[in-house]
Design a protein around this motif. Structure first.
Motif, short mmCIF file in Angstrom:
data_model
loop_
_atom_site.label_atom_id
_atom_site.label_comp_id
_atom_site.label_asym_id
_atom_site.label_seq_id
_atom_site.Cartn_x
_atom_site.Cartn_y
_atom_site.Cartn_z
N LEU A 51 0.77 -1.27 -0.08
CA LEU A 51 -0.06 0.03 0.20
C LEU A 51 0.88 1.09 0.01
O LEU A 51 0.55 2.21 -0.75
CB LEU A 51 -1.10 0.05 1.20
CG LEU A 51 -1.89 -1.15 1.33
CD1 LEU A 51 -2.89 -1.14 2.47
CD2 LEU A 51 -2.96 -1.12 0.30
N ASP A 52 1.87 1.10 0.62
CA ASP A 52 2.83 2.41 0.92
C ASP A 52 3.46 2.63 -0.58
O ASP A 52 3.89 3.67 -0.91
CB ASP A 52 3.85 2.13 2.11
CG ASP A 52 3.29 2.28 3.28
OD1 ASP A 52 1.93 2.90 3.39
OD2 ASP A 52 3.89 2.23 4.32
N ALA A 53 3.98 1.66 -1.22
CA ALA A 53 4.63 1.78 -2.52
C ALA A 53 3.69 2.17 -3.48
O ALA A 53 4.38 3.01 -4.30
CB ALA A 53 5.14 0.40 -2.97
N LEU A 54 2.50 1.91 -3.48
CA LEU A 54 1.47 2.52 -4.47
C LEU A 54 1.26 4.09 -3.99
O LEU A 54 1.12 4.76 -4.91
CB LEU A 54 0.15 1.76 -4.35
CG LEU A 54 0.00 0.41 -5.18
CD1 LEU A 54 -1.20 -0.17 -5.17
CD2 LEU A 54 0.81 0.51 -6.59
N ASP A 55 1.08 4.33 -2.96
CA ASP A 55 0.83 5.56 -2.40
C ASP A 55 1.99 6.63 -2.83
O ASP A 55 1.75 7.66 -3.05
CB ASP A 55 0.74 5.84 -0.92
CG ASP A 55 0.27 6.99 -0.61
OD1 ASP A 55 -0.76 7.54 -1.21
OD2 ASP A 55 0.63 7.42 0.65
N ALA A 56 3.26 5.78 -2.93
CA ALA A 56 4.62 6.71 -3.13
C ALA A 56 4.55 6.99 -4.50
O ALA A 56 5.54 7.56 -5.03
CB ALA A 56 5.57 6.20 -2.33
N LEU A 57 3.88 6.42 -5.67
CA LEU A 57 4.20 6.52 -6.97
C LEU A 57 4.01 7.88 -7.34
O LEU A 57 2.85 8.65 -7.06
CB LEU A 57 3.07 5.58 -7.66
CG LEU A 57 3.53 4.12 -7.90
CD1 LEU A 57 2.52 3.44 -8.67
CD2 LEU A 57 4.62 3.90 -8.67
N PRO A 58 4.61 8.41 -8.37
CA PRO A 58 4.46 9.71 -8.82
C PRO A 58 3.17 9.92 -9.55
O PRO A 58 2.68 8.66 -10.04
CB PRO A 58 5.32 9.96 -9.84
CG PRO A 58 6.71 8.89 -9.50
CD PRO A 58 5.96 7.73 -8.99
N GLU A 80 -8.18 -1.93 -4.78
CA GLU A 80 -9.26 -1.11 -4.33
C GLU A 80 -8.99 0.13 -3.67
O GLU A 80 -9.71 1.07 -4.00
CB GLU A 80 -10.12 -1.90 -3.06
CG GLU A 80 -11.40 -1.40 -2.60
CD GLU A 80 -12.50 -1.19 -3.46
OE1 GLU A 80 -13.30 -0.29 -3.34
OE2 GLU A 80 -12.52 -1.72 -4.33
N ARG A 81 -8.04 0.31 -3.03
CA ARG A 81 -7.43 1.44 -2.85
C ARG A 81 -6.73 2.47 -3.66
O ARG A 81 -7.04 3.72 -3.37
CB ARG A 81 -6.39 1.18 -1.43
CG ARG A 81 -6.89 0.52 -0.32
CD ARG A 81 -7.68 1.43 0.75
NE ARG A 81 -8.31 0.52 1.72
CZ ARG A 81 -7.71 0.35 2.84
NH1 ARG A 81 -6.48 0.64 3.24
NH2 ARG A 81 -8.37 -0.46 3.83
N PHE A 82 -5.90 2.00 -4.64
CA PHE A 82 -5.46 2.78 -5.74
C PHE A 82 -5.86 2.38 -7.05
O PHE A 82 -4.99 2.02 -7.76
CB PHE A 82 -3.96 2.77 -5.24
CG PHE A 82 -3.66 3.00 -3.87
CD1 PHE A 82 -3.32 4.55 -3.79
CD2 PHE A 82 -3.24 2.31 -2.98
CE1 PHE A 82 -2.82 5.07 -2.46
CE2 PHE A 82 -2.93 2.79 -1.72
CZ PHE A 82 -2.89 3.99 -1.38
N PRO A 83 -7.03 2.22 -7.52
CA PRO A 83 -7.25 1.83 -8.67
C PRO A 83 -6.61 2.66 -9.87
O PRO A 83 -6.19 2.08 -10.97
CB PRO A 83 -8.72 1.83 -8.85
CG PRO A 83 -9.14 2.73 -7.67
CD PRO A 83 -8.45 2.78 -6.69
#
Length: 259
Positions: A51-58, A80-83
């Motif tokens: 989840l943190d890796a996806l949140d950190a994507l540019p 679901e959190r980062f579609p």
């Protein structure tokens, strides 16, 4: 389950040689992640590295997520959190929950499908932390040899036996299994709208192919690819790394990685 990023060493190498950026992540308490099994309180905590890796994507950048086995639940939660950050979610002989159903329902159905004696010499441990749902679990050597690594090189089986760690499934049917038991967690507009690809493995003895097709039938919009019979076991990223890497490259080639 019980495994870490290390088991992707062959497939990740091949993907990088093919020119792709490939990263394998340890979930909390797995592989070389520093947390102990009794420090990972919830399934969301367990999935936090992803989840943190996806949140950190540019902004505007997308990734192809690849799930294996129990990792299908972490990928489902992440989609679901980062579609908007997921170009495709690929389930490689993985647990794939359906929209509108609790993720733990898929786990319950798999356990009913394989039967009580399926896990052979695998072990439960006492739960040291009363704030965690369920008991830690680890695969046994005979189960690993006969149903997980049965077609992999013996050195990889021994590597697995050296490196696996106990883990919680977080599926116990009580109030602490909030994420896994939430029937409203996976929605049609987010998880259900993402491109999802299921990769079947005909000779998988850990998640039998019949159950793989049962999960696919519950998610009719999912694309299906396959690793044919002969040489591929549950650890397909080891036993058939070249074929799997080629398939993942082909799937990645059909998606837009920048929004």
């Amino acid at each position: 389950m019980n495994h870490g990023a290390w088991c992707w060493y062959r497939a990740v190498t091949l993907l990088r040689l093919a020119g792709h950026r490939a990263t394998a992540l340890d979930m909390a308490g797995c592989g070389v992640h520093p947390a102990r099994v009794d420090e990972v309180l919830t399934f969301e905590d367990y999935s936090r590295p992803l989840l943190d890796a996806l949140d950190a994507l540019p902004p505007g950048e997308k990734v192809v997520l690849v799930a294996h086995s129990h990792g299908g639940y972490s990928v489902a939660l992440a989609v679901e959190r980062f579609p908007e950050k997921v170009a495709a979610a690929v389930f490689v002989t993985a647990s794939m929950p359906a929209v509108g159903r609790a993720m733990a329902a898929t786990s319950d159905e798999l356990l009913a499908y394989v039967g009580d004696d399926f896990f052979m010499d695998s072990q439960d441990f006492e739960q040291r932390n009363p704030n965690i749902s369920g008991r830690p679990f680890i695969f046994g050597p005979e189960f690993m040899a006969q149903k997980v690594y049965n077609m992999s090189p013996p050195e990889d089986l021994n590597l697995g036996l050296m490196l696996i760690r106990p883990a919680n499934s977080f599926t116990t049917n009580n109030s602490k299994a909030v994420v896994m038991r939430d029937e409203n967690l996976l929605t049609a507009g987010r998880y259900g709208s993402a491109r999802r690809v299921y990769v079947t493995v005909e000779d998988d003895h850990a998640i039998p192919v019949g159950f793989q097709h049962r999960m696919i039938a519950e998610s009719p919009a999912v694309e299906v690819e396959g690793i044919a019979a002969g040489g591929a076991d549950h650890m397909v990223m080891i036993s058939r790394a070249e074929e799997l890497a080629e398939l993942l490259v082909r799937i990645a080639g059909g998606v837009d990685m920048v929004q």
